[in-house]
Motif scaffolding. Sequence first.
Motif, PDB file in Angstrom:
ATOM      1  N   GLN A 179      31.833 -19.527 -16.219  1.00 30.78           N
ATOM      2  CA  GLN A 179      31.762 -21.197 -17.155  1.00 30.78           C
ATOM      3  C   GLN A 179      31.373 -22.250 -16.687  1.00 30.78           C
ATOM      4  N   TYR A 180      30.928 -22.518 -15.255  1.00 26.16           N
ATOM      5  CA  TYR A 180      30.889 -23.838 -14.679  1.00 26.16           C
ATOM      6  C   TYR A 180      28.753 -23.383 -15.261  1.00 26.16           C
ATOM      7  N   ILE A 181      28.007 -22.359 -16.015  1.00 21.29           N
ATOM      8  CA  ILE A 181      26.985 -22.313 -15.479  1.00 21.29           C
ATOM      9  C   ILE A 181      26.143 -23.558 -16.714  1.00 21.29           C
ATOM     10  N   PRO A 182      27.284 -22.977 -17.891  1.00 21.57           N
ATOM     11  CA  PRO A 182      26.515 -25.206 -19.087  1.00 21.57           C
ATOM     12  C   PRO A 182      26.511 -25.805 -18.457  1.00 21.57           C
ATOM     13  N   PRO A 183      28.307 -26.388 -17.665  1.00 23.84           N
ATOM     14  CA  PRO A 183      28.130 -27.706 -17.780  1.00 23.84           C
ATOM     15  C   PRO A 183      26.646 -28.339 -16.216  1.00 23.84           C
ATOM     16  N   PHE A 242      30.099 -34.060  -6.752  1.00 20.86           N
ATOM     17  CA  PHE A 242      31.252 -34.361  -6.876  1.00 20.86           C
ATOM     18  C   PHE A 242      32.071 -34.437  -7.361  1.00 20.86           C
ATOM     19  N   THR A 243      31.627 -34.423  -8.846  1.00 25.08           N
ATOM     20  CA  THR A 243      32.313 -33.839 -10.246  1.00 25.08           C
ATOM     21  C   THR A 243      33.784 -33.126 -10.385  1.00 25.08           C
ATOM     22  N   ASN A 244      33.087 -31.708  -9.733  1.00 21.62           N
ATOM     23  CA  ASN A 244      33.962 -30.567  -9.242  1.00 21.62           C
ATOM     24  C   ASN A 244      35.221 -31.126  -8.164  1.00 21.62           C
ATOM     25  N   MET A 245      34.323 -32.094  -7.124  1.00 26.07           N
ATOM     26  CA  MET A 245      35.678 -32.464  -5.801  1.00 26.07           C
ATOM     27  C   MET A 245      36.770 -33.239  -6.922  1.00 26.07           C
ATOM     28  N   LEU A 291      40.790 -33.153  -6.734  1.00 27.61           N
ATOM     29  CA  LEU A 291      41.362 -33.851  -6.472  1.00 27.61           C
ATOM     30  C   LEU A 291      42.697 -34.210  -7.286  1.00 27.61           C
ATOM     31  N   TYR A 292      42.168 -34.330  -8.789  1.00 27.93           N
ATOM     32  CA  TYR A 292      43.102 -34.449  -9.209  1.00 27.93           C
ATOM     33  C   TYR A 292      44.142 -33.908 -10.009  1.00 27.93           C
TER      34      TYR A 292
END
Length: 473
Positions: free
Chosen positions: A349-353, A398-401, A405-406
């Motif tokens: 599921q991480y492939i499209p983004p 950075f987006t996934n970091m 964090l959230y």
Amino acid sequence: MNRLKSRATPSLALISSTILFSARQVAAHGGHEMEKIQEGEVMTQEPLDAILWTHILLMMLSFGIIFPTGMVLGITRNRWHVPTQVLGTAIAVVAYFLGHLHKGRVFAKNIHASFANTLMLMLVVQVVFGIYLKFHITKGFHGKIRKVAVHGHGIVGKAMPIVAWIQMLFGGITALGFCGGDHLGQCLAHFIMGSAFIGYAIILSIVLVVGQVWLRRCGRSQEFFDSTFIAAWGCFNTFTEHRWGSAWVANDFQHTAMGIIWWSSGLAGIWLSRKRYGAPKRNFIPGFVIFITGWGMSAHPQHLPISNMVHTMFGYTLMAAGLSRIIEVAFVLKDRNTISEDGEANSFQYIPPFLLTASGFLFMGATEEQMQLLNDNGIDHVSYVLVCYSFAVLVFLFTNMLLHLYSINSAPAVPPKDSEEGETTSRINGHTRATDARQVRDAEEFELEGLMSDDEGLESPSTLGKNNEGRVD
């Protein structure tokens, strides 16, 4: 109260004087140095000096990394929110000064310098809101003002990363002297559409990692929102890609046809996003639109061979993003929102983004002037594509970091409910016994049972974004 005022006044005065002094520096610096720019040029040919490079790096650090991190910490009410934002503000103020004290290359009046005032004004407003909210004054008239400050602080804080992204793009364009004259139209198209792909990738990542509960509560599928945006954007492109009253050219036909396929497919996606009795349903339409757009862009005629190669790679990347999205919905998730009970995303599921992020950088980096610059300097398309993919990887990381964090600050992970067979977990001492999860839940339910009436429900703002559906009613 007087003590609070005395503490707030110096801070506000310092911020105001900083911005005003910087504005005077802009006027003085610009008026004196403009004489060096030759007629018809937008900048001098001198190299960027160390001060300007420092300005660029510090601004990217503050607005690109520190402030987004502080925003996430603020949303989760983490105690490090204020120190993080104070650090970012201090760095931004120093960088703002440096931007007007540099030597070397001189620039004519440009959008980057003008838009900087908007960004710094937002920063001042954010700081003022933050100082006021830190006082925690809730009585009387301040109670009403505080509500406005809370909403204003949240809106400005969430908008700042978007505005900062736009300013960073303006900075790169200004530093290279691009997007002037006849190049403005295609430059806008590339940067707007490329940023849209990256923004869409970030939204998909948010929904994937922390937004499944919200998606379930709103009663709509992800494809409903995607298709609505696709239809609206298609209508806009259909009537704006050709300058009406002028002759039609090949690119006009392609761009207008692309707008038509977008709005027609968007309408189909909206229709297919509902089951027979109104329940939300997944569909393939957004993935198909992404795929067909990539195919069209891969065959888009260009003036330079390197431009053809970069556009082709962009098209292939976008096609792969659309195809992987269809596979995700139809075969990996099989029309479900999540693949596991605890909402944990599957690696596929991480492939499209990621591919959408890479597509955005490739498209933003494929303007006419950029391609001409690469051609003049003998840079091959392979090296350039790898650099664009590198930027995409960093932004994706950075987006996934930030999402991680959230996730870890919003609420601790809750173990899934014990199965009927009685799951066991390994203890620290090596022995196994029934998991403690059930005991913890039973204790929490017992403690809350006497505190809640029959009409009340357990609601915690910290769990609204989690994918663990077991925690949210």
